[in-house]
Design an enzyme around this catalytic site. Structure first.
Site, PDB file in Angstrom:
ATOM      1  N   CYS A  69       0.874  -1.110  -0.063  1.00 55.32           N
ATOM      2  CA  CYS A  69       0.098   0.122  -0.016  1.00 55.32           C
ATOM      3  C   CYS A  69       0.821   1.348   0.037  1.00 55.32           C
ATOM      4  CB  CYS A  69      -0.835   0.103   1.191  1.00 55.32           C
ATOM      5  SG  CYS A  69      -2.204  -1.094   1.081  1.00 55.32           S
ATOM      6  N   MET A 100      -8.311   0.351   0.966  1.00 57.32           N
ATOM      7  CA  MET A 100      -7.536  -0.411   2.299  1.00 57.32           C
ATOM      8  C   MET A 100      -7.599   0.362   3.606  1.00 57.32           C
ATOM      9  SD  MET A 100      -6.997  -3.199   0.699  1.00 57.32           S
ATOM     10  CE  MET A 100      -6.334  -3.712   2.186  1.00 57.32           C
ATOM     11  N   ASP A 103     -11.320  -6.286  22.010  1.00 62.73           N
ATOM     12  CA  ASP A 103     -10.132  -6.259  23.013  1.00 62.73           C
ATOM     13  C   ASP A 103     -10.636  -5.672  24.226  1.00 62.73           C
ATOM     14  OD1 ASP A 103      -7.683  -6.429  24.233  1.00 62.73           O
ATOM     15  OD2 ASP A 103      -7.570  -4.317  23.911  1.00 62.73           O
TER      16      ASP A 103
END
Length: 162
Positions: free
Chosen positions: A81, A117, A132
């Site tokens: 990228c 992306m 998390d």
């Protein structure tokens, strides 16, 4: 296979290569991606005033910040990228009763390459942050359906039909 359907990150020898965007014209590019996180009805029931307070801080606000940070660092995570100076990145989290949240990340840039992306990374990192921060309550949380919803400004626009 036509030239337009070949993989762009391979050179003539079939080796990994960054796409050369030097000859492209800079245009306004916007991409929107979504992740869905199934928390379960019990965890979702703990949502108060649009967020879930924890000892680590407010889950959704922390996930929004993490998603933006992830989008900004996409080129450090995905090898081919291009580094982009994003013009804007917005992450929105919406409760989807009875047991899930939807995360949408919209990234934009005026440049020679798209921001798909970055939008996908932002949505993914926000989803991982929610996992998390909630894993102490359950390990049955599922991150699913991370996908591109739309992109504009490059060779070809894309809009996912729901």
């Amino acid at each position: 296979m036509s030239d337009s359907s070949k993989l762009t990150h391979l050179n003539a020898a079939g080796q990994p290569a960054m796409v050369d965007v030097g000859a492209k014209t800079a245009t306004r590019r916007v991409a929107r991606a979504r992740s869905r996180v199934v928390l379960g009805a019990e965890i979702l029931a703990l949502v108060q005033d649009g967020d879930l307070p924890t000892r680590k801080g407010p889950v959704f606000q922390t996930a929004i910040l993490a998603g933006i940070m992830g989008a900004k660092r996409t080129s450090e995570l995905i090898p081919l990228c291009h580094p982009l100076g994003l013009d804007d990145c917005q992450v929105r989290i919406e409760v989807q009763a009875p047991d899930a949240v939807l995360i949408e990340c919209t990234a934009s840039v005026t440049g020679k390459t798209g921001v798909e992306m970055e939008a996908l990374t932002g949505a993914s990192v926000a989803a991982l942050t929610i996992y998390d921060m909630c894993k102490a309550l359950s390990h049955n949380i599922v991150i699913q359906e991370t996908r591109l919803l739309s992109k504009t400004g490059g060779k070809q626009d894309f809009h996912h039909a729901d």
